[in-house]
Design a protein around this motif. Structure first.
Motif, PDB file in Angstrom:
ATOM      1  N   LYS A 150       0.813  -1.219   0.000  1.00  0.00           N
ATOM      2  CA  LYS A 150       0.000   0.000   0.000  1.00  0.00           C
ATOM      3  C   LYS A 150       0.846   1.268   0.000  1.00  0.00           C
ATOM      4  O   LYS A 150       0.325   2.373  -0.193  1.00  0.00           O
ATOM      5  CB  LYS A 150      -0.935   0.013   1.224  1.00  0.00           C
ATOM      6  N   CYS A 200     -13.658   0.257 -11.181  1.00  0.00           N
ATOM      7  CA  CYS A 200     -13.240   0.442  -9.788  1.00  0.00           C
ATOM      8  C   CYS A 200     -12.554   1.784  -9.576  1.00  0.00           C
ATOM      9  O   CYS A 200     -12.710   2.413  -8.526  1.00  0.00           O
ATOM     10  CB  CYS A 200     -12.309  -0.701  -9.386  1.00  0.00           C
ATOM     11  N   CYS A 237     -14.958   2.529  -6.701  1.00  0.00           N
ATOM     12  CA  CYS A 237     -14.637   1.748  -5.504  1.00  0.00           C
ATOM     13  C   CYS A 237     -14.348   2.673  -4.319  1.00  0.00           C
ATOM     14  O   CYS A 237     -13.588   3.631  -4.439  1.00  0.00           O
ATOM     15  CB  CYS A 237     -13.438   0.833  -5.758  1.00  0.00           C
ATOM     16  N   SER A 238     -14.926   2.349  -3.176  1.00  0.00           N
ATOM     17  CA  SER A 238     -14.803   3.224  -2.006  1.00  0.00           C
ATOM     18  C   SER A 238     -13.396   3.237  -1.434  1.00  0.00           C
ATOM     19  O   SER A 238     -13.022   4.175  -0.726  1.00  0.00           O
ATOM     20  CB  SER A 238     -15.785   2.778  -0.914  1.00  0.00           C
ATOM     21  N   ASP A 239     -12.599   2.202  -1.740  1.00  0.00           N
ATOM     22  CA  ASP A 239     -11.250   2.121  -1.178  1.00  0.00           C
ATOM     23  C   ASP A 239     -10.167   2.507  -2.179  1.00  0.00           C
ATOM     24  O   ASP A 239      -8.990   2.216  -1.977  1.00  0.00           O
ATOM     25  CB  ASP A 239     -10.983   0.696  -0.655  1.00  0.00           C
ATOM     26  N   ARG A 240     -10.563   3.170  -3.262  1.00  0.00           N
ATOM     27  CA  ARG A 240      -9.610   3.497  -4.323  1.00  0.00           C
ATOM     28  C   ARG A 240      -9.309   5.000  -4.301  1.00  0.00           C
ATOM     29  O   ARG A 240     -10.221   5.831  -4.351  1.00  0.00           O
ATOM     30  CB  ARG A 240     -10.205   3.085  -5.674  1.00  0.00           C
ATOM     31  N   ASP A 241      -8.027   5.363  -4.221  1.00  0.00           N
ATOM     32  CA  ASP A 241      -7.637   6.784  -4.183  1.00  0.00           C
ATOM     33  C   ASP A 241      -8.112   7.536  -5.419  1.00  0.00           C
ATOM     34  O   ASP A 241      -8.388   8.737  -5.360  1.00  0.00           O
ATOM     35  CB  ASP A 241      -6.119   6.914  -4.078  1.00  0.00           C
ATOM     36  N   THR A 254     -19.473   1.782  -1.252  1.00  0.00           N
ATOM     37  CA  THR A 254     -19.615   0.898  -0.100  1.00  0.00           C
ATOM     38  C   THR A 254     -18.813  -0.375  -0.343  1.00  0.00           C
ATOM     39  O   THR A 254     -18.567  -0.754  -1.491  1.00  0.00           O
ATOM     40  CB  THR A 254     -21.089   0.495   0.118  1.00  0.00           C
ATOM     41  N   PRO A 255     -18.410  -1.080   0.714  1.00  0.00           N
ATOM     42  CA  PRO A 255     -17.708  -2.359   0.532  1.00  0.00           C
ATOM     43  C   PRO A 255     -18.523  -3.366  -0.282  1.00  0.00           C
ATOM     44  O   PRO A 255     -17.955  -4.122  -1.077  1.00  0.00           O
ATOM     45  CB  PRO A 255     -17.482  -2.833   1.966  1.00  0.00           C
ATOM     46  N   ASP A 285     -18.186  -2.384  -3.810  1.00  0.00           N
ATOM     47  CA  ASP A 285     -16.820  -2.700  -4.250  1.00  0.00           C
ATOM     48  C   ASP A 285     -16.724  -4.153  -4.691  1.00  0.00           C
ATOM     49  O   ASP A 285     -16.076  -4.472  -5.694  1.00  0.00           O
ATOM     50  CB  ASP A 285     -15.816  -2.455  -3.113  1.00  0.00           C
TER      51      ASP A 285
END
Length: 559
Positions: free
Chosen positions: A156, A471, A475-479, A487-488, A491
């Motif tokens: 990461k 994504c 995607c919620s976890d993508r910068d 949301t997960p 995603d």
């Protein structure tokens, strides 16, 4: 690769020139004219395609451009500017035709084999035995492995632009010798070619160098290709590329390739004065100024660009999806298009997707399926959410005004007019838009730090595999999802589409998931348009190329 544009709409080099939206009573649910609008945007390429042997040796090609804050195109903060500059002194190993067919460059990959065994795809890249980085390091399987390692998301610490596809590779190994890379995927990944259109020097693929080495710097020693950096002026922003004496392939036709750092108005004047050889016509006025100039051709065609409104879901007032939806329902996209398209004879349907263009197979209008231009519905929703109009017409709740910011880069009249239109549309439903000016140089920081409420920005597709980028947008976890929405559970659905081997089936599934993602009401596609340029006659392989990026050695002046 999907590359974010680095400048406001009216200032980006090679921006789409947009055209007049129709005035008609025949509007669809998204607010667009349906009577006279074509069903798809232009898919025409116009760049004077010329064979290598018909281009003369020598000469200089000068255009408007500069380097970016982040010059590593694999980095999340890189933009279109970085990708364009990178390709002039680094590997262009895989390119695409204007319509998206894969083209392998034999100066890098002398052979490519793709096979599937046991349900898993294997790609074997045989690298040209002569291929070497400028510092003398052989280009071999370790460059492919290093690029994969930096981009696969396992570490990461790498600020990678996109991990999609790279994260489905289970191994990159040495083949018959060091000049062969064997890439094994979990399952089948049909758009694999988009992962290795270029690659990193292993030294550039450490965490420190990946994230920081190319910040306002060039590293020609880690590059390869027919050209290398001649001068890189950090004060003026100008760049000159010259022939690379260490290049083993077809030599570059030009003596020099020069980028000069100018804004759009200055760029048009520079073209008129003969100081630059091509210029992007960003609006009706600039097109009028260059049209008919002696020795000038207007080249106009389709565009893999799309401009969208981003809503920051992490902003306090925009954390409520009901408020975000009300804002989107208040935006008459056809009027925004009319401002952008004014004075030019071009029509297109309003864009309905972030991942595919209306001229592509598999495209669906997902925006219209989930959203309509409905300011009355927006008012009702805000009423229901407790936002009541005050004496000045602006809504308030618990003593707080419904006021959101709009970040405006630079002072271009077209951008100002667009901001003013947004303000008028939102005021009509009781929302005050606070237009906040910022410097163009703050672009990357505004996005990376999410220092905005509403922001208009664009993306440019570097390859035709749009479904791969679902994504990146949602995607919620993508910068790269600068809205912060998602949301997960969503995603998981998005990532499931990347495991579909058939491209047509993948596009169909991605369309369905995108409709769900658009119901986060944080991202609204606004317009695309064609790409239009004024080009000096005789300049070959330059213009509107859609998915095609001509190899640097093929650009030059006709004999």
């Amino acid at each position: 690769m999907r590359t974010r544009l680095a400048l406001p709409v009216a200032l980006i080099a090679a921006i789409a020139v947009t055209a007049t939206a129709c005035q008609s009573s025949g509007k669809d649910s998204a607010g667009s004219d349906t009577k006279n609008t074509p069903k798809a945007a232009s898919s025409v390429a116009d760049y004077d395609p010329t064979p290598y042997d018909r281009i003369k040796d020598g000469g200089t090609y000068t255009s408007v451009g500069t380097f970016d804050d982040q010059g590593n195109p694999f980095n999340v903060n890189a933009t279109l500017t970085a990708s364009r500059v990178w390709s002039w002194y680094n590997a262009d190993a895989i390119t695409y035709s204007p319509t998206g067919e894969v083209q392998y460059n034999p100066d890098y990959f002398s052979d490519v084999k793709v096979s599937v065994a046991g349900g898993n795809q294997k790609v074997t890249l045989t690298i040209n035995p002569k291929a070497v980085f400028n510092d003398g390091t052989p280009i071999d399987w370790t460059a492919i492995k290093a690029t994969w390692k930096a981009d696969n998301g396992s570490d990461k610490a790498y600020a990678a632009s996109s991990t999609d596809g790279y994260d489905q590779i289970t191994s990159v190994e040495k083949g018959a010798n060091a000049k062969q890379a064997v890439i094994t995927f979990k399952g089948v990944y049909p758009s694999w070619s988009s992962l290795f259109t270029t690659f990193l020097h292993p030294k550039a693929a450490t965490v420190e160098n990946f994230n920081k080495a190319y910040v306002k710097k060039a590293h020609p020693e880690w590059g390869a290709g027919p050209y290398t950096v001649g001068t890189w002026d950090t004060h003026s922003g100008d760049i000159t590329f010259v022939r690379n004496p260490k290049w083993w392939g077809k030599k570059g036709k030009l003596d020099k390739r020069i980028y000069v750092n100018l804004e759009s108005t200055a760029a048009v004047n520079a073209f008129k004065n003969g100081q630059v050889d091509n210029v992007s016509a960003v609006d009706a006025e600039s097109l009028k100024q260059i049209k008919g100039l002696p020795g000038t051709e207007i080249r106009s065609g389709g565009s893999p660009f799309e401009y969208s409104l981003y809503l920051n879901s992490k902003s306090p007032l925009l954390a409520d999806p009901a408020v975000r939806k009300a804002i989107e329902e208040s935006v008459d996209r056809s009027q925004i298009a009319k401002i952008q398209f004014q004075g030019l004879d071009y029509k297109e349907p309003l864009p309905g997707s972030a991942i595919l263009y209306s001229f592509q197979k598999g495209y669906q209008d997902n925006v219209s399926a989930v959203l309509k231009y409905a300011p009355d519905d927006a008012k009702k929703a805000l009423d229901a959410a407790g936002w009541k109009p005050g004496s000045d017409g602006i809504r308030a709740k618990d003593g707080k005004k419904l006021e959101v910011g709009y970040t405006l880069l630079g002072d271009d009249p077209l951008d100002k007019a667009t901001a003013g239109a947004f303000a008028a549309m939102l005021k009509a439903v009781g929302i005050r838009l606070d237009i906040r000016k910022a410097d163009e140089s703050d672009f990357s920081k505004i996005l990376s730090d999410r220092k905005f409420d509403l922001f208009l920005s664009g993306n440019r597709s570097m390859d035709p595999f749009g479904a791969r980028y679902l994504c990146d947008f949602y995607c919620s976890d993508r910068d790269s999802n600068i809205t912060g929405a998602g949301t997960p559970a969503l995603d998981k659905k998005i990532r499931a589409t990347t495991e579909i081997a058939d491209l047509d089936q993948q596009a169909a599934a991605a369309n369905q998931v995108e409709r769900e993602a658009l119901r986060q009401y944080a991202f609204l596609p606004l317009f695309s348009g064609p790409s239009t340029y004024g080009v000096k006659k005789g300049l070959a392989n330059v213009g509107a190329t859609i998915f095609y990026n001509p190899l640097p050695e093929t650009v030059g002046w006709q004999k």
